[in-house]
Design a protein around this motif. Structure first.
Motif, short mmCIF file in Angstrom:
data_model
loop_
_atom_site.label_atom_id
_atom_site.label_comp_id
_atom_site.label_asym_id
_atom_site.label_seq_id
_atom_site.Cartn_x
_atom_site.Cartn_y
_atom_site.Cartn_z
N TYR A 85 0.83 -1.12 -0.11
CA TYR A 85 0.14 0.04 -0.02
C TYR A 85 0.94 1.24 0.04
O TYR A 85 1.91 1.29 0.87
CB TYR A 85 -0.95 -0.07 1.18
CG TYR A 85 -1.71 -1.06 1.34
CD1 TYR A 85 -2.88 -1.23 0.79
CD2 TYR A 85 -1.25 -2.40 1.98
CE1 TYR A 85 -3.68 -2.42 0.92
CE2 TYR A 85 -1.98 -3.73 1.83
CZ TYR A 85 -3.36 -3.55 1.51
OH TYR A 85 -3.88 -4.56 1.57
N VAL A 86 0.61 2.12 -0.95
CA VAL A 86 1.42 3.36 -1.08
C VAL A 86 0.63 4.57 -0.92
O VAL A 86 -0.42 4.84 -1.26
CB VAL A 86 1.98 3.56 -2.40
CG1 VAL A 86 3.04 4.50 -2.44
CG2 VAL A 86 2.84 2.06 -2.83
N ILE A 92 -1.23 -0.88 -4.25
CA ILE A 92 -2.64 0.11 -4.05
C ILE A 92 -2.22 1.34 -3.53
O ILE A 92 -1.38 1.74 -2.54
CB ILE A 92 -3.58 -0.53 -3.14
CG1 ILE A 92 -4.04 -2.10 -3.84
CG2 ILE A 92 -4.90 0.32 -2.77
CD1 ILE A 92 -4.84 -2.87 -2.92
N PHE A 93 -2.66 2.28 -4.18
CA PHE A 93 -2.16 3.69 -3.83
C PHE A 93 -3.49 4.53 -3.05
O PHE A 93 -4.81 4.19 -3.69
CB PHE A 93 -1.74 4.60 -5.19
CG PHE A 93 -0.57 4.31 -5.71
CD1 PHE A 93 0.39 5.15 -5.62
CD2 PHE A 93 -0.11 2.90 -6.23
CE1 PHE A 93 1.68 4.91 -5.98
CE2 PHE A 93 1.02 2.64 -6.37
CZ PHE A 93 2.08 3.69 -6.41
N ASP A 152 -5.71 5.32 -6.18
CA ASP A 152 -6.71 4.12 -6.34
C ASP A 152 -7.84 4.58 -5.35
O ASP A 152 -9.18 4.38 -5.51
CB ASP A 152 -6.42 2.77 -6.14
CG ASP A 152 -5.35 2.38 -6.99
OD1 ASP A 152 -5.58 2.48 -8.10
OD2 ASP A 152 -4.12 2.02 -6.57
N TYR A 153 -7.62 5.05 -4.03
CA TYR A 153 -8.66 5.63 -3.20
C TYR A 153 -8.00 6.93 -2.77
O TYR A 153 -7.18 7.14 -2.35
CB TYR A 153 -8.48 4.60 -1.97
CG TYR A 153 -8.92 3.33 -2.23
CD1 TYR A 153 -10.25 2.87 -2.08
CD2 TYR A 153 -8.00 2.10 -2.73
CE1 TYR A 153 -10.83 1.51 -2.30
CE2 TYR A 153 -8.21 1.10 -2.85
CZ TYR A 153 -9.75 0.57 -2.77
OH TYR A 153 -10.33 -0.62 -2.87
N ALA A 159 -5.56 2.62 4.63
CA ALA A 159 -4.69 1.40 3.97
C ALA A 159 -5.01 0.32 5.31
O ALA A 159 -5.29 -0.81 4.87
CB ALA A 159 -3.26 2.02 4.14
N LEU A 160 -5.38 0.53 6.39
CA LEU A 160 -5.39 -0.37 7.55
C LEU A 160 -6.88 -0.99 7.34
O LEU A 160 -6.96 -2.15 7.44
CB LEU A 160 -5.29 0.13 8.89
CG LEU A 160 -3.88 0.69 9.43
CD1 LEU A 160 -4.11 1.11 10.75
CD2 LEU A 160 -3.08 -0.41 9.19
#
Length: 506
Positions: free
Chosen positions: A395-396, A421-422, A474-475, A495-496
């Motif tokens: 996750y970035v 996943i960004f 992405d989010y 992210a969590l």
């Protein structure tokens, strides 16, 4: 105007801009000269200012990599003519810089910034400090922290001194250049780097009291008179500890690595690149490997760049296979070190360019630049770290201050780590690359104002990236004023939550 120092250089060896960067008008020009803040400041003669602007414009047209890339050349010329016409009376150096910035904003290069002359001395007039901070989003402005009971967190500023908030934001966008059409950095600049205060002090030269029209969280409209000199200030409330559920690793110094308690999740903050980073990467990824981490959060927020060679090392632990950090390097003239403005450029930086780069052949409209072996393999295939390579969920976190080599890291991960996943907001650094490499200093001979001036275009490894925009998450995560005050990390929380969701689906 405070000239903000943000370390964002891609590599130094040893908004649609025409709309968001409003062209200066006679009214704007009056705004930055009338006020008492200019009293006592040394004024620059009109001819010297115009001559220096002419030199800068000629240098941009001859060799700046972003010339004509984001704004048509005829549109840029119109902005130049408007800026030149606004220099119709002597100005302080501060105001001269403020007048020039709309041209650089229209150019669309975050590496092209202005700095005061070597001997610059402020006028001595004390500039007011606002007793509040703001969150700027989508051309609207909300109060976050404040030191006066006249304001509340979440109040929306509708106007100041009868100037609509949207106009204040647009004028603030004129005060610092960014890449392409990006607005997330402009919002961040106004929110976090005292940029909104600069609008008051540098663009309008306002003195308190300020007439501020507000809409409260309850929807009520009210107008206050805020005098920073007489308003009783209140302390900012202490926010809760955001790291309470994390255990910080040892040995990673200024690059925090944290492990979530009772979990196989790690969070590694990869900040702007320094030469000791590669040693820290070894320590960090060994611990990540030894602890069997399955979910890794790489935090590139506020990573404003640095040495691209250091940035490339991050990919060695993350890429799916041997990888690239850059797609190409080019310049607009055959040899950037040979140009019509050599005497204005920094000779030491010219020497650094010559030591690290070789002019290559013409390819289309540009000239390819080769990298000398002593400077590393920037354009070739780079190997993975076989010892502590990470292959788990990735996750970035990115934001409007992910720039230059930081943005190159982000797009390289996005292109070459297919599971990544960004999360966050669009990066300042363009997905297609940026004007960077050797960031020259062009000293304008008549005023002494210094211009950061990149010579090369560092093209990213992106596939079909939209011109003028950064890496898109992405989010997308948006913050409220209350989130800012409470120091909530919504990006990390997202992210969590995604990690938790993946576990639940197994």
């Amino acid at each position: 105007m405070k000239v903000h120092t943000i370390k964002h250089l891609l590599f130094i060896p040893i908004v649609v801009l025409l709309n968001s960067c409003a062209q200066p008008s006679a009214k704007n020009g009056d705004a930055v000269q009338k006020d008492s803040l200019t009293k006592g400041a040394a004024l620059l003669p009109v001819k010297k200012m115009q001559d220096d602007l002419s030199i800068l414009w000629a240098a941009i047209k001859e060799m700046h990599p972003a010339y004509g890339m984001y704004s048509p050349t005829d549109s840029l010329n119109k902005v130049y003519q408007t800026v030149n016409a606004s220099l119709d009376r002597p100005l302080s150096e501060n105001d001269y810089i403020t007048h020039i910035y709309p041209l650089l904003c229209s150019l669309g290069c975050g590496h092209t910034q202005l700095h005061h002359s070597a001997g610059y001395k402020p006028s001595g007039i004390k500039t007011p400090h606002l007793p509040f901070e703001v969150l700027v989003s989508k051309h609207r402005v909300w109060i976050t922290t404040h030191k006066t009971a006249l304001l509340n967190t979440g109040d929306e500023i509708l106007s100041v001194n009868n100037i609509p908030a949207g106009t204040l934001v647009n004028n603030g966008y004129n005060l610092y250049a960014g890449d392409g059409y990006n607005e997330t950095f402009k919002e961040l600049f106004l929110s976090e780097y005292d940029g909104f205060e600069d609008v008051f002090n540098s663009f309008y030269h306002w003195q308190p009291p300020y007439k501020i029209a507000l809409r409260t969280k309850q929807g009520d409209l009210k107008t206050i008179s805020l005098d920073t000199a007489t308003t009783k200030l209140q302390p900012t409330p202490k926010a809760p500890d955001p790291y309470a559920n994390w255990i910080e690793a040892k040995g990673t110094d200024y690059l925090p690595l944290r492990f979530l308690k009772n979990s196989s999740t790690a969070w590694f903050q990869v900040k702007s690149y320094q030469y000791n980073d590669t040693n820290i990467y070894k320590v960090a990824f060994k611990q990540i490997h030894d602890k069997g981490v399955k979910n890794l959060i790489i935090d590139l927020r506020h990573n404003t760049g640095g040495d691209i060679r250091i940035a490339s090392k991050v990919l060695s632990y993350l890429a799916d296979k041997p990888y690239h950090i850059l797609g190409d390097i080019w310049a607009r003239i055959p040899n950037p070190s040979v140009n019509h403005f050599e005497k204005y450029f920094d000779t030491a930086r010219t020497a650094s360019f010559i030591a690290g780069f070789n002019p290559g052949k013409k390819e289309g409209a540009h000239y390819h630049i080769d990298v000398k072996p002593t400077f590393g393999n920037l354009l070739g295939t780079l190997p993975l770290n076989k010892t502590d390579h990470y292959a788990g969920n990735l996750y970035v976190l990115i934001d409007g201050a992910t720039f230059s080599a930081g943005a190159h890291t982000a797009i390289s991960i996005k292109t070459q780590c297919k599971k990544a996943i960004f999360i966050g907001r669009e990066t300042l650094g363009g997905a297609e690359g940026c004007s960077g490499g050797t960031i020259q200093h062009l000293t304008l001979p008549n005023t002494g104002v210094v211009v950061d001036f990149p010579w090369m275009r560092f093209v990213s490894v992106a596939e079909n990236s939209p011109l003028g925009h950064g890496i898109m998450p992405d989010y997308t995560v948006e913050y409220s004023p209350e989130d800012v005050v409470n120091k909530r990390d919504l990006d990390l929380e997202k992210a969590l939550s995604l990690i938790k969701q993946v576990k639940a689906e197994r």
